[in-house]
Design an enzyme around this catalytic site. Structure first.
Site, mmCIF file in Angstrom:
data_model
loop_
_atom_site.group_PDB
_atom_site.id
_atom_site.type_symbol
_atom_site.label_atom_id
_atom_site.label_comp_id
_atom_site.label_asym_id
_atom_site.label_seq_id
_atom_site.Cartn_x
_atom_site.Cartn_y
_atom_site.Cartn_z
ATOM 1 N N GLU A 91 0.831 -1.201 0.000
ATOM 2 C CA GLU A 91 0.000 0.000 0.000
ATOM 3 C C GLU A 91 0.863 1.248 0.000
ATOM 4 O O GLU A 91 1.960 1.262 0.552
ATOM 5 C CB GLU A 91 -0.915 0.000 1.227
ATOM 6 C CG GLU A 91 -1.920 -1.138 1.163
ATOM 7 C CD GLU A 91 -2.935 -1.129 2.298
ATOM 8 O OE1 GLU A 91 -4.065 -1.534 2.048
ATOM 9 O OE2 GLU A 91 -2.592 -0.728 3.420
ATOM 10 N N CYS A 104 3.429 8.438 0.953
ATOM 11 C CA CYS A 104 4.009 7.498 1.910
ATOM 12 C C CYS A 104 4.130 6.154 1.197
ATOM 13 O O CYS A 104 3.119 5.591 0.757
ATOM 14 C CB CYS A 104 3.079 7.415 3.120
ATOM 15 S SG CYS A 104 3.581 6.171 4.321
ATOM 16 N N CYS A 111 6.622 -7.084 7.054
ATOM 17 C CA CYS A 111 7.767 -6.580 7.818
ATOM 18 C C CYS A 111 8.137 -7.643 8.840
ATOM 19 O O CYS A 111 7.265 -8.302 9.405
ATOM 20 C CB CYS A 111 7.394 -5.276 8.526
ATOM 21 S SG CYS A 111 8.778 -4.553 9.446
ATOM 22 N N CYS A 115 6.980 -5.247 15.620
ATOM 23 C CA CYS A 115 6.629 -4.247 16.641
ATOM 24 C C CYS A 115 5.205 -4.544 17.110
ATOM 25 O O CYS A 115 4.327 -4.816 16.296
ATOM 26 C CB CYS A 115 6.729 -2.832 16.069
ATOM 27 S SG CYS A 115 8.406 -2.433 15.534
ATOM 28 N N CYS A 118 2.021 -2.569 15.585
ATOM 29 C CA CYS A 118 1.965 -2.245 14.159
ATOM 30 C C CYS A 118 1.290 -3.372 13.372
ATOM 31 O O CYS A 118 1.699 -4.531 13.472
ATOM 32 C CB CYS A 118 3.375 -2.002 13.628
ATOM 33 S SG CYS A 118 3.395 -1.632 11.873
ATOM 34 N N GLY A 158 7.025 -2.110 5.876
ATOM 35 C CA GLY A 158 8.389 -2.609 5.785
ATOM 36 C C GLY A 158 9.432 -1.769 6.486
ATOM 37 O O GLY A 158 9.169 -0.665 6.953
ATOM 38 N N GLU A 159 10.634 -2.338 6.585
ATOM 39 C CA GLU A 159 11.774 -1.667 7.209
ATOM 40 C C GLU A 159 12.760 -1.309 6.090
ATOM 41 O O GLU A 159 13.474 -2.190 5.586
ATOM 42 C CB GLU A 159 12.405 -2.604 8.252
ATOM 43 C CG GLU A 159 13.747 -2.151 8.781
ATOM 44 C CD GLU A 159 13.776 -0.713 9.292
ATOM 45 O OE1 GLU A 159 12.865 -0.296 10.027
ATOM 46 O OE2 GLU A 159 14.719 0.017 8.934
ATOM 47 N N SER A 190 12.163 6.213 7.256
ATOM 48 C CA SER A 190 11.882 5.922 8.656
ATOM 49 C C SER A 190 12.377 4.518 8.995
ATOM 50 O O SER A 190 12.140 3.569 8.252
ATOM 51 C CB SER A 190 10.365 6.006 8.885
ATOM 52 O OG SER A 190 10.055 5.811 10.240
ATOM 53 N N SER A 212 12.242 5.502 14.716
ATOM 54 C CA SER A 212 11.080 5.209 15.558
ATOM 55 C C SER A 212 11.549 4.735 16.928
ATOM 56 O O SER A 212 12.246 3.729 17.031
ATOM 57 C CB SER A 212 10.226 4.114 14.908
ATOM 58 O OG SER A 212 9.801 4.531 13.634
ATOM 59 N N CYS A 332 -0.796 6.062 9.792
ATOM 60 C CA CYS A 332 0.420 5.344 10.199
ATOM 61 C C CYS A 332 0.062 4.046 10.900
ATOM 62 O O CYS A 332 -0.763 4.025 11.805
ATOM 63 C CB CYS A 332 1.216 6.148 11.210
ATOM 64 S SG CYS A 332 1.962 7.601 10.563
HETATM 65 N N1 SAH Z 1 9.834 0.241 9.761
HETATM 66 C C1 SAH Z 1 9.925 1.656 9.735
HETATM 67 C C2 SAH Z 1 8.946 2.348 8.811
HETATM 68 C C3 SAH Z 1 7.495 1.926 8.841
HETATM 69 S S1 SAH Z 1 6.459 2.451 10.165
HETATM 70 C C4 SAH Z 1 9.821 2.214 11.145
HETATM 71 O O1 SAH Z 1 9.574 1.456 12.060
HETATM 72 O O2 SAH Z 1 10.055 3.400 11.311
HETATM 73 C C5 SAH Z 1 6.279 4.161 10.046
HETATM 74 C C6 SAH Z 1 5.880 4.804 11.365
HETATM 75 O O3 SAH Z 1 4.536 4.459 11.759
HETATM 76 C C7 SAH Z 1 6.785 4.353 12.522
HETATM 77 O O4 SAH Z 1 7.215 5.465 13.257
HETATM 78 C C8 SAH Z 1 5.846 3.503 13.372
HETATM 79 O O5 SAH Z 1 6.233 3.486 14.701
HETATM 80 C C9 SAH Z 1 4.506 4.187 13.156
HETATM 81 N N2 SAH Z 1 3.331 3.388 13.506
HETATM 82 C C10 SAH Z 1 3.174 2.057 13.397
HETATM 83 N N3 SAH Z 1 1.947 1.697 13.825
HETATM 84 C C11 SAH Z 1 1.310 2.826 14.210
HETATM 85 C C12 SAH Z 1 -0.010 3.108 14.698
HETATM 86 N N4 SAH Z 1 -0.931 2.166 14.854
HETATM 87 N N5 SAH Z 1 -0.308 4.397 14.971
HETATM 88 C C13 SAH Z 1 0.587 5.376 14.772
HETATM 89 N N6 SAH Z 1 1.827 5.163 14.280
HETATM 90 C C14 SAH Z 1 2.183 3.914 14.016
#
Ligand code: SAH
Length: 343
Positions: A91, A104, A111, A115, A118, A158-159, A190, A212, A332
């Protein structure tokens, strides 16, 4: 798949390919302009390119053929759900604002970092995206949909630092002035904190790096972002402090604010201690609730402001991220192949 994709060619790749065909390298600029500025999909329409080169392109290169579904939020945000050529789904989210249009994009299918807040992490890692699939997300919105894109954030699925080579190459293409010419400072990558790769990314691309954090003590971050068990906060922030002077104003931190979990005063004080005296920026992201984690809630504005005040009193620049596209699960952390229908 990416071998024959025109979108996976950097400017230098294309010049080398043209020289192999015994034609002058300057045609690379014309071809890039046809694709990225004039938005043409047909090699035969690239009229200032010699016929034999056009024939070769027709034979050797292709554009992505994806199935794309669109959903538009009441705030104008558009989510693109892209079915790639092998059936995997990613997406991208287009976010219009007064002064910018941010896209974005995703860097992997799924991923692997798991986390605990997420949605993408629930899928596990399926595979890395190719250069074509990364550039193609921007190409689809800019050249097929013809929407403006001023900024790019690698904050989709993804990372990105686990797919560093393709991400770097894609940035090279997207930044090129004969392609979309998106400024390096208008591109942000990110990361969940793969510390060994920060420097390589910044040296090779000079884009912005967002890290993050979410948990601001090791105990909390160990739980929410298991990668902390490998690279803890001392290691992470130590690395940033070591390299930051070489890349001024390029690095910022992101903290997802989860009610009664990561938004507490204890967490804020811990982060303030880690960052005190270090010139940096912190972005607070209120948790976007979703059905996969019903127990995780968005904090009140008051508790987010209290957290922010603790940081600001220590002189740390702290901002609040606006929430966009929530009604179509485009905010996000809501990106997942599962979210098909409008909620
Ligand atoms: N893997 C990378 C990039 C993808 S996530 C990373 O971890 O940074 C992009 C951002 O969205 C990250 O800062 C993550 O912490 C945040 N994120 C993930 N789930 C979320 C949620 N439910 N609400 C708000 N931010 C979230």
């Amino acid at each position: 798949m990416s071998e024959g994709s025109i979108l996976s060619q950097t400017f230098q790749d294309l010049e080398a390919w043209i020289l192999e065909k015994k034609r002058p390298a300057f045609h690379a600029g014309q071809i890039f302009q046809w694709i990225y500025k004039k938005h043409h999909l047909n090699f035969h329409e690239m009229l200032n390119v010699p016929q034999d080169l056009r024939d070769h392109m027709e034979q050797e290169f292709s554009f992505p053929s994806w199935q794309v579904e669109k959903q538009q939020s009441s705030d104008g945000t558009i989510k693109y759900r892209i079915e790639l050529e092998d059936g995997q789904i990613i997406e991208s989210v287009w976010i219009p604002e007064e002064d910018r249009q941010t896209l974005c994009i995703s860097s992997q299918v799924g991923c692997g970092l798991a986390c605990k807040f997420c949605v993408t992490g629930l899928q596990g890692l399926k595979r890395n995206l190719s250069v074509e699939e990364i550039v193609g997300q921007v190409w689809y919105v800019r050249s097929v949909e013809k929407l403006p894109v001023s900024n790019i954030v690698f904050m989709g699925m993804g990372e990105p630092l686990q797919n560093l080579q393709q991400v770097t190459k894609a940035i090279d293409i997207l930044h090129h002035d004969k392609a979309y010419g998106i400024g390096r400072r208008k591109i942000s990558v990110s990361t969940a904190g793969l510390i060994g790769k920060f420097q390589t990314l910044l040296e090779q691309t000079r884009v912005n790096l967002a890290i993050s954090l979410t948990g601001s003590t090791n105990e909390s971050r160990d739980y929410w972002m298991p990668i902390n068990q490998k690279y803890n906060l001392e290691a992470l922030i130590g690395e940033v402090k070591q390299i930051a002077h070489r890349f001024p104003k390029s690095i910022m931190f992101e903290v997802v604010m989860i009610k009664d979990q990561t938004d507490t005063l204890e967490q804020a004080k811990s982060l303030a201690n880690y960052l005190q005296g270090f010139p940096c920026k912190v972005n607070l992201i209120p948790y976007n609730e979703n059905p996969h984690f019903p127990h995780l809630k968005r904090p009140s504005s008051r508790s987010i402001e209290q957290y922010r005040d603790v940081l600001q009193k220590k002189g740390i620049r702290t901002m609040l991220r606006r929430n966009r596209g929530n009604d179509i699960s485009a905010a996000c952390g809501q990106l997942s192949k599962e979210n098909k229908s409008i909620s």
